[in-house]
Design a protein around this motif. Sequence first.
Motif, PDB file in Angstrom:
ATOM      1  N   ASP A  79      29.945  31.522 103.544  1.00  0.00           N
ATOM      2  CA  ASP A  79      29.449  31.829 102.199  1.00  0.00           C
ATOM      3  C   ASP A  79      28.822  30.595 101.551  1.00  0.00           C
ATOM      4  O   ASP A  79      29.198  29.467 101.884  1.00  0.00           O
ATOM      5  CB  ASP A  79      30.629  32.311 101.346  1.00  0.00           C
ATOM      6  CG  ASP A  79      30.213  33.272 100.248  1.00  0.00           C
ATOM      7  OD1 ASP A  79      29.007  33.416  99.998  1.00  0.00           O
ATOM      8  OD2 ASP A  79      31.121  33.880  99.651  1.00  0.00           O
ATOM      9  N   ASN A 131      35.689  38.507 100.534  1.00  0.00           N
ATOM     10  CA  ASN A 131      35.860  37.056 100.376  1.00  0.00           C
ATOM     11  C   ASN A 131      37.294  36.625 100.666  1.00  0.00           C
ATOM     12  O   ASN A 131      38.252  37.305 100.309  1.00  0.00           O
ATOM     13  CB  ASN A 131      35.480  36.636  98.955  1.00  0.00           C
ATOM     14  CG  ASN A 131      33.999  36.775  98.693  1.00  0.00           C
ATOM     15  OD1 ASN A 131      33.213  35.941  99.117  1.00  0.00           O
ATOM     16  ND2 ASN A 131      33.614  37.853  98.027  1.00  0.00           N
ATOM     17  N   GLU A 189      29.190  43.806  99.887  1.00  0.00           N
ATOM     18  CA  GLU A 189      30.206  42.776  99.677  1.00  0.00           C
ATOM     19  C   GLU A 189      31.149  43.236  98.577  1.00  0.00           C
ATOM     20  O   GLU A 189      30.705  43.656  97.505  1.00  0.00           O
ATOM     21  CB  GLU A 189      29.572  41.433  99.285  1.00  0.00           C
ATOM     22  CG  GLU A 189      30.643  40.364  99.014  1.00  0.00           C
ATOM     23  CD  GLU A 189      30.081  38.986  98.686  1.00  0.00           C
ATOM     24  OE1 GLU A 189      28.855  38.830  98.604  1.00  0.00           O
ATOM     25  OE2 GLU A 189      30.916  38.060  98.493  1.00  0.00           O
ATOM     26  N   GLU A 241      34.401  36.545 104.481  1.00  0.00           N
ATOM     27  CA  GLU A 241      33.532  35.452 104.039  1.00  0.00           C
ATOM     28  C   GLU A 241      34.371  34.224 103.697  1.00  0.00           C
ATOM     29  O   GLU A 241      35.314  34.305 102.919  1.00  0.00           O
ATOM     30  CB  GLU A 241      32.718  35.882 102.807  1.00  0.00           C
ATOM     31  CG  GLU A 241      31.780  37.032 103.099  1.00  0.00           C
ATOM     32  CD  GLU A 241      30.738  37.248 102.008  1.00  0.00           C
ATOM     33  OE1 GLU A 241      30.754  36.523 101.000  1.00  0.00           O
ATOM     34  OE2 GLU A 241      29.896  38.148 102.193  1.00  0.00           O
ATOM     35  N   LYS A 263      25.377  32.822 105.034  1.00  0.00           N
ATOM     36  CA  LYS A 263      24.844  33.310 103.768  1.00  0.00           C
ATOM     37  C   LYS A 263      24.237  32.143 102.997  1.00  0.00           C
ATOM     38  O   LYS A 263      24.945  31.227 102.584  1.00  0.00           O
ATOM     39  CB  LYS A 263      25.949  33.991 102.948  1.00  0.00           C
ATOM     40  CG  LYS A 263      26.538  35.216 103.654  1.00  0.00           C
ATOM     41  CD  LYS A 263      27.455  36.014 102.754  1.00  0.00           C
ATOM     42  CE  LYS A 263      26.674  36.866 101.783  1.00  0.00           C
ATOM     43  NZ  LYS A 263      27.576  37.811 101.049  1.00  0.00           N
TER      44      LYS A 263
HETATM   45 MG    MG Z   1      30.960  36.016  99.099  1.00  0.00          MG
END
Ligand code: MG
Length: 287
Positions: free
Chosen positions: A185, A124, A63, A156, A206
Amino acid sequence: EAKRAGGNVCTMFEPAMRERAARRADIESDLRQALVEDQLFVVYQPVVGLREDGGTDLSAGVEALVRWQHPVRGVVPPFEFIQVAEESGLIGALGDFVLRRACRDFMAWQRELGDQAPRLMAVNLSRAQLGQPDWPATVRAILAAEGMRPSQLQLEVTESLAAQDQQVQDRLHELKAIGITLALDDFGTGYSSLSSLHQLPVDTVKIDRSFVCQADTSQHHRVLIEATVKVAQSLGMNTVAEGIETEAQAAAVREQQCAKGQGYLFSRPLTSPALLDWLRTSMQIAA
Ligand code: MG
Ligand code: C2E
Ligand code: MG
Ligand code: MG
């Protein structure tokens, strides 16, 4: 702007608020500078596969997480500036910077490590980025320029974002149509609910750190993780446990059939060269 201050002008002059507003303005102008002077950089945290045989797949993915090397304040963490970036309109430039850098580093790792390189890059996404109608085209252009396949990128989003208006939904579907996958997320925080999971165009869930950190000690949290994994699996979605810090937590989420994990137990977020070292060293030990 007066409305946002609560409608009561007097409160604006309370010292704490004035201090906060001044600090915010400082961050905003410093951030503007940072984008021009190249003070932002990206670190990568491994997302590992939790194999059924008990083994760990170190190359499952990473990530990307943004950092800011401030000339005076040192390294500033994202919680201190992401929101300011969103509110000031700087998030577009910031987001594009992170995406481009992440794709470039990802492709460099492929050249360095071949089939031992991470297979997925997660980045993200903010609401403001999805507000731009041409953003899916921008993503496509960045991928093409860096030579990365769309299936190697995962974006995400938080649940409050993914469940938003039709415009956001449409844009998420456009991204999916390109071949990019989406991850939900911080699942379990906010107003997330298992019953609405099927309505979201996501491929991966997640599970938030606040659940994972009690996976080994609290029956309640264990049950919630188990339920999340079961529902996700039944919808054909992958699961990642966030914020694994101990072997006991890793064992607990493994037992719940969670497919992937991420956390300080495996590695903290690393600069690109440090990630290469980590992969090389860990694979040598594992071999
Ligand atoms: Mg994230
Ligand atoms: P996130 O996307 O949920 O990222 C995971 C956060 O948990 C990261 O914090 C990571 O360093 C931290 N973390 C990972 N493993 C552990 C662990 O075992 N224990 C603990 N205590 N923490 C762990 P970070 O890097 O400070 O980022 C915070 C948040 O800022 C991210 O949460 C994400 O929402 C946002 N963010 C970071 N980079 C970007 C970006 O490039 N764009 C956007 N829009 N948001 C970003
Ligand atoms: Mg987050
Ligand atoms: Mg998270």
